[in-house]
Design an enzyme around this catalytic site. Sequence first.
Site, PDB file in Angstrom:
ATOM      1  N   GLY A  81     -39.828 -56.539   2.693  1.00  0.00           N
ATOM      2  CA  GLY A  81     -40.849 -56.202   3.679  1.00  0.00           C
ATOM      3  C   GLY A  81     -40.310 -55.852   5.046  1.00  0.00           C
ATOM      4  CG  HIS A  82     -36.834 -57.919   7.018  1.00  0.00           C
ATOM      5  ND1 HIS A  82     -35.764 -57.623   7.813  1.00  0.00           N
ATOM      6  CD2 HIS A  82     -36.314 -58.404   5.873  1.00  0.00           C
ATOM      7  CE1 HIS A  82     -34.639 -57.933   7.178  1.00  0.00           C
ATOM      8  NE2 HIS A  82     -34.950 -58.398   5.997  1.00  0.00           N
TER       9      HIS A  82
ATOM     10  CB  CYS B 194     -24.102 -59.868   6.295  1.00  0.00           C
ATOM     11  SG  CYS B 194     -25.726 -59.294   5.854  1.00  0.00           S
TER      12      CYS B 194
ATOM     13  CG  ASN C  95     -26.612 -52.201   3.441  1.00  0.00           C
ATOM     14  OD1 ASN C  95     -26.230 -51.925   2.307  1.00  0.00           O
ATOM     15  ND2 ASN C  95     -26.034 -53.130   4.174  1.00  0.00           N
TER      16      ASN C  95
ATOM     17  CB  THR D  83     -48.402 -71.911  -2.612  1.00  0.00           C
ATOM     18  OG1 THR D  83     -48.636 -73.095  -3.365  1.00  0.00           O
ATOM     19  CG2 THR D  83     -49.725 -71.392  -2.049  1.00  0.00           C
TER      20      THR D  83
ATOM     21  CD  GLN E   4     -31.387 -50.422   4.661  1.00  0.00           C
ATOM     22  OE1 GLN E   4     -31.948 -49.604   5.374  1.00  0.00           O
ATOM     23  NE2 GLN E   4     -31.099 -51.637   5.076  1.00  0.00           N
TER      24      GLN E   4
ATOM     25  N   GLY F 265     -35.647 -59.357  -0.130  1.00  0.00           N
ATOM     26  CA  GLY F 265     -34.806 -58.486  -0.942  1.00  0.00           C
ATOM     27  C   GLY F 265     -33.700 -59.243  -1.662  1.00  0.00           C
ATOM     28  CB  SER F 266     -31.413 -61.972  -0.611  1.00  0.00           C
ATOM     29  OG  SER F 266     -30.919 -61.322   0.531  1.00  0.00           O
TER      30      SER F 266
HETATM   31  C1  LIG Z   1     -31.645 -56.073   3.974  1.00  0.00           C
HETATM   32  C2  LIG Z   1     -31.114 -55.772   2.626  1.00  0.00           C
HETATM   33  C3  LIG Z   1     -31.172 -56.721   1.595  1.00  0.00           C
HETATM   34  C4  LIG Z   1     -31.661 -58.126   1.814  1.00  0.00           C
HETATM   35  O1  LIG Z   1     -33.048 -58.180   2.030  1.00  0.00           O
HETATM   36  P1  LIG Z   1     -33.644 -59.530   2.696  1.00  0.00           P
HETATM   37  O2  LIG Z   1     -35.129 -59.316   2.630  1.00  0.00           O
HETATM   38  O3  LIG Z   1     -33.133 -59.567   4.091  1.00  0.00           O
HETATM   39  O4  LIG Z   1     -33.200 -60.661   1.865  1.00  0.00           O
HETATM   40  C5  LIG Z   1     -30.702 -56.359   0.348  1.00  0.00           C
HETATM   41  N1  LIG Z   1     -30.224 -55.140   0.116  1.00  0.00           N
HETATM   42  C6  LIG Z   1     -30.162 -54.191   1.082  1.00  0.00           C
HETATM   43  C7  LIG Z   1     -29.635 -52.843   0.751  1.00  0.00           C
HETATM   44  C8  LIG Z   1     -30.603 -54.481   2.364  1.00  0.00           C
HETATM   45  O5  LIG Z   1     -30.525 -53.550   3.308  1.00  0.00           O
END
Ligand SMILES: *Cc1c(COP(=O)(O)O)cnc(C)c1O
Length: 405
Positions: free
Chosen positions: A204-205, A328, A155, A241, A183, A74-75
């Site tokens: 994904g996570h 964080c 989040n 890749t 989220q 996501g970042s």
């Molecule tokens: C977790 C999160 C991210 C970051 O995602 P990562 O895959 O951990 O880099 C960005 N934005 C929000 C709102 C999140 O909850």
Amino acid sequence: MEKRFVYADNAATTRVSKTALDAAMPFLTESFGNPSSIYSLGQKSAKAVLKARQDTAAALGAERAGEIYFTGGGSEADNWAIKGAAELGAAQGRRHIITTNFEHHAVLNTCAYLQKHGFEVTYLPVDENGFVTAAQVEKALREDTCLVTVMYANNEIGTIQPIADIGSLCRSRGVLFHTDAVQAVGHVDINVREQNIDMLSLSGHKLHAPKGIGALYCKKDIILPSLIHGGSQERGRRAGTENVAGIAALGAAITEAVGSMAENNGRVLRLRERLIDSILEIPQSRLNGSRSNRLAGNINVSFKGVEGESLLLTLDMYGVSASSGSACTSGSLDPSHVLKALGLPDAFAYGSLRLTLGDENTDEEVDYITEILPKIVAKLRSMSPYWDKLCKAEGIYDYVKDMEF
Ligand SMILES: *Cc1c(COP(=O)(O)O)cnc(C)c1O
């Protein structure tokens, strides 16, 4: 009372589901080919990537699979969308960005970086319930605005923003609109076309796929400059890749999440409401952020005269994984920027607790938290000189004195 293990931090990360693991496994074992190779072993990987791209596009209501770009999370998707839009804007002499003051740090720190490189950023304040409005965005729009980026769902407090309203405003003004939907995806109905979303980040996570895989949706007519330069993967826009196993897992997980969304949300919402009701019976407690228009699994509460970190450590001793502020922020003594943005008094902001429930949580787990939390809060208050002072200063009846531990 029997100690349990309760995972209540699904906004921090989620367990990889069996569906996602099964989708990934072949590409970690026998099917290890590089998707760019022309022999059949490679083409099997390429097919899996294409299938995941189609599934992700379908889950978001995108027009075509080619609008999905896989990223390292996501970042990265947030960085790419914002820095890319800034570069496109600068080429037209537009160096103004609009965002909010309660975004994830992946957005806030990217905007701060751009401020050091000649961009101006307007941070819209959220109201005390955790919302911004399209009218606020409209007021902030300027001739030189090149991007509006507003998160879909927060989040920390789970509040869901009026994304379709902001999307249609931006579309009518010809300004790019990005949303960090990390989220929201899999938890809220999303349709990028109907909601006029130009770019959307997901991870994904947060939806039962592994860590380190994410995606950026980017509308087909936007030629977003690359963030990562190199080979011609992702149609020449994102080199490296492909994380084939992660991509296959993401495709499977997002399809499963969207398919079972209504059912999961109904169940999780019922658990959440029950837990909120019981928590709010604890004296000097409050719910942070609106109770409606909120992610089904999100609970963010504060207890006056309690220190968040101590609360987390004690909950951990009882087997409950939860969070205070955002992951964080843990390790820092400042109250979270989100709770500050709501205008929460420090006495409440320091004693915050986020419990984020998911599809794997049960009624028995909610019962367990309901039973231990009031005792833990009382115990911590009984040891806190701050609580004592607070009671005297504010004339609060010190109920803890009547309790036995
Ligand atoms: C977790 C999160 C991210 C970051 O995602 P990562 O895959 O951990 O880099 C960005 N934005 C929000 C709102 C999140 O909850």
